[in-house]
Write an enzyme that holds these catalytic residues in place. Structure first.
Site, PDB file in Angstrom:
ATOM      1  N   GLY A   4     -33.070   9.281 -19.885  1.00  0.00           N
ATOM      2  CA  GLY A   4     -32.559   9.915 -18.669  1.00  0.00           C
ATOM      3  C   GLY A   4     -31.682  11.126 -18.962  1.00  0.00           C
ATOM      4  N   LEU A  10     -38.743   4.245 -18.106  1.00  0.00           N
ATOM      5  CA  LEU A  10     -39.218   5.550 -17.636  1.00  0.00           C
ATOM      6  C   LEU A  10     -39.420   5.602 -16.120  1.00  0.00           C
ATOM      7  CD1 LEU A  10     -41.742   6.473 -20.526  1.00  0.00           C
ATOM      8  CD2 LEU A  10     -39.322   7.082 -20.334  1.00  0.00           C
ATOM      9  N   ASP A  49     -38.637  -2.672 -19.568  1.00  0.00           N
ATOM     10  CA  ASP A  49     -37.717  -2.870 -18.449  1.00  0.00           C
ATOM     11  C   ASP A  49     -36.669  -3.893 -18.879  1.00  0.00           C
ATOM     12  OD1 ASP A  49     -36.595  -4.057 -15.960  1.00  0.00           O
ATOM     13  OD2 ASP A  49     -38.085  -2.774 -14.980  1.00  0.00           O
ATOM     14  N   SER A  83     -18.872   4.987 -12.313  1.00  0.00           N
ATOM     15  CA  SER A  83     -18.901   6.204 -11.503  1.00  0.00           C
ATOM     16  C   SER A  83     -17.618   6.338 -10.699  1.00  0.00           C
ATOM     17  CB  SER A  83     -20.092   6.114 -10.550  1.00  0.00           C
ATOM     18  OG  SER A  83     -19.995   7.080  -9.539  1.00  0.00           O
ATOM     19  N   THR A  94     -17.619   6.825  -7.854  1.00  0.00           N
ATOM     20  CA  THR A  94     -17.940   6.202  -6.567  1.00  0.00           C
ATOM     21  C   THR A  94     -17.164   4.898  -6.369  1.00  0.00           C
ATOM     22  OG1 THR A  94     -19.793   5.742  -5.103  1.00  0.00           O
ATOM     23  CG2 THR A  94     -19.968   4.842  -7.284  1.00  0.00           C
ATOM     24  N   TYR A 104     -25.866   1.253  -4.202  1.00  0.00           N
ATOM     25  CA  TYR A 104     -25.726   1.828  -5.547  1.00  0.00           C
ATOM     26  C   TYR A 104     -24.284   1.705  -6.024  1.00  0.00           C
ATOM     27  CZ  TYR A 104     -24.690   5.345  -9.032  1.00  0.00           C
ATOM     28  OH  TYR A 104     -24.200   5.975 -10.153  1.00  0.00           O
ATOM     29  N   LYS A 145     -22.199  -0.609  -9.161  1.00  0.00           N
ATOM     30  CA  LYS A 145     -21.278  -0.098 -10.197  1.00  0.00           C
ATOM     31  C   LYS A 145     -19.966  -0.869 -10.146  1.00  0.00           C
ATOM     32  CE  LYS A 145     -23.893   2.953 -12.003  1.00  0.00           C
ATOM     33  NZ  LYS A 145     -24.500   2.624 -13.272  1.00  0.00           N
ATOM     34  N   ASN A 165     -18.842  14.382 -11.638  1.00  0.00           N
ATOM     35  CA  ASN A 165     -20.156  14.950 -11.280  1.00  0.00           C
ATOM     36  C   ASN A 165     -20.778  15.712 -12.438  1.00  0.00           C
ATOM     37  OD1 ASN A 165     -18.798  14.322  -8.721  1.00  0.00           O
ATOM     38  ND2 ASN A 165     -20.546  15.324  -7.775  1.00  0.00           N
TER      39      ASN A 165
END
Ligand code: NAD
Ligand code: UFG
Length: 339
Positions: free
Chosen positions: A11, A34, A59, A125, A127, A150, A154, A180
């Protein structure tokens, strides 16, 4: 040489981190299914570092396949990037997000424990600070109510890993709260390659600049910020990647539980980013003021002092470098990795 297991290493942030791990003298093995990346990123990193990379298309929820990796390799630590990350999509597909991010981490951590590799760095994050506008955030700022699945994954995974470390002090757990990330490796070989219409500001800007999209929509100009547009703490992805090497050094010192903001501490508005991008790259980015985007806050930026002091890490690159490198990547790869 110590071997690091890098989940999600194909990623955006993971691929940049592989280069910094190599620079710092670590070996690594990459596992990625992927679902949001391309094997091409691994090939490009191989080109940059001049080595082949052990890669497994697996996975994380496939326990058997993942266990085979642990049988084959002895890992010193794991950097865990793998996860789904689109805020809007997570609202549409909560079960997929909870299952992927939570179950994937449970399977991974269980195997780390089974094979006695009790060192993990987790991609968290900003967030997790929720919708609070009280900036800058320090690591002691209260965790807020995340408005989307999401963000909740986290926040919950931070709790899970914290509980694990509390229960068994042999674990070193480093939770890195990214602000960010934008920019790209200066070679222009790797960068952010979103599927479809970009959700985030910088890939949208670069796609407008390259002619793939007509205009940037600026989501609101009536926030309580200097120019009315949203303010964020943009950090160059190469600086962010280096933060992981600093976190590995903390693990070498048996840090136990460590929670760190990875940001620059500077807030820039949407229009600051647009204007800087135009100036440093000599291109124009037409934009249109649109209504606010649901769930956005006025300001979000870090106080990065704890990471500066305890990890000896500091973001070095500024907004101009971020804009220059994002554009260099987009110009050289108008279609991204062409997934
Ligand atoms: P990315 O989507 O480019 O990378 C994540 C990688 O994980 C992808 O290559 C994807 O294929 C892989 N993956 C997802 N689910 C998997 C699974 N079940 N098994 C194996 N591989 C799987 O995202 P990124 O921007 O590089 O982000 C890396 C991490 O940092 C993510 O956990 C993300 O939530 C977090 N993060 C990102 C940002 C950001 O703005 N980019 C901000 C804060 C936190
Ligand atoms: N923006 C626009 N137009 C766009 C895209 C974004 O004006 O087309 C604005 C947003 O309103 C915001 C700023 O640009 O003010 C940054 O938006 P991004 O979507 O790039 O980033 P966010 O801060 O909204 O979200 C990012 C990650 C999330 C993470 C969050 C907090 O994408 O995963 O930071 O860390 F949860």
């Amino acid at each position: 040489m110590k071997t690091i297991l890098v989940t999600g290493g194909a990623g955006y942030i993971g691929s940049h981190t592989l280069i910094e791990l190599d620079n710092a003298g670590y070996n690594f093995v990459v596992v990625d299914n992927l679902v949001n990346s391309s094997i091409e990123s691994i090939k490009r990193v191989e080109k940059i570092i001049g080595k082949s990379i052990p890669f497994y298309k697996v996975d994380l929820r496939d326990t058997k396949a993942l266990e085979n990796l642990f049988v084959k390799h002895q890992f010193h630590a794991c950097i865990h990037f793998a996860g789904l990350k689109a805020v809007g999509e997570s609202i549409q597909k909560p079960l997929e997000y909870y299952h992927n991010n939570m179950t994937g981490t449970f399977v991974l951590v269980d195997l780390l424990r089974k094979f006695n590799c009790k060192n993990i760095i987790f991609s968290s994050s900003a967030t997790v600070y929720g919708n609070s506008d009280v900036v800058p955030y320090t690591e002691d700022s209260p965790k807020g109510n995340c408005t989307n699945p999401y963000g909740k994954t986290k926040s919950m995974l931070e709790e899970v890993l914290t509980d694990l470390q509390n229960a068994d002090q042999n674990w070193n757990v480093v939770l890195l709260r990214y602000f960010n990330p934008i920019g790209a490796h200066p070679s222009g070989e790797i960068g952010e390659s979103p599927n479809g219409i970009p959700n985030n500001l910088m890939p949208y800007i670069t796609q407008v600049a390259v002619g793939k999209r007509e205009k940037l929509g600026v989501f609101g100009n009536d926030y309580n910020t200097p120019d009315g547009t949203g303010v964020r703490d943009y950090i160059h992805v190469v600086d962010l990647a280096k933060g992981h090497v600093a976190a590995l050094a903390a693990i070498e010192r048996n840090c136990g539980l460590g929670i760190y903001n990875l940001g620059t501490g500077c807030g820039y508005s949407v229009l600051d980013v647009v204007k800087t991008f135009e100036k440093v790259n000599g291109v124009s980015v037409p934009y249109l003021i649109m209504p606010r985007r649901a769930g956005d806050i006025a300001m979000c930026y870090s106080n990065p002092q704890k990471a500066n002091e305890e990890l000896g890490w500091r973001a070095e690159l500024g907004l101009e470098e971020m804009c220059r490198d994002s554009w260099n990547w987009q110009k050289k790869n108008p279609e991204g990795y062409e997934k």
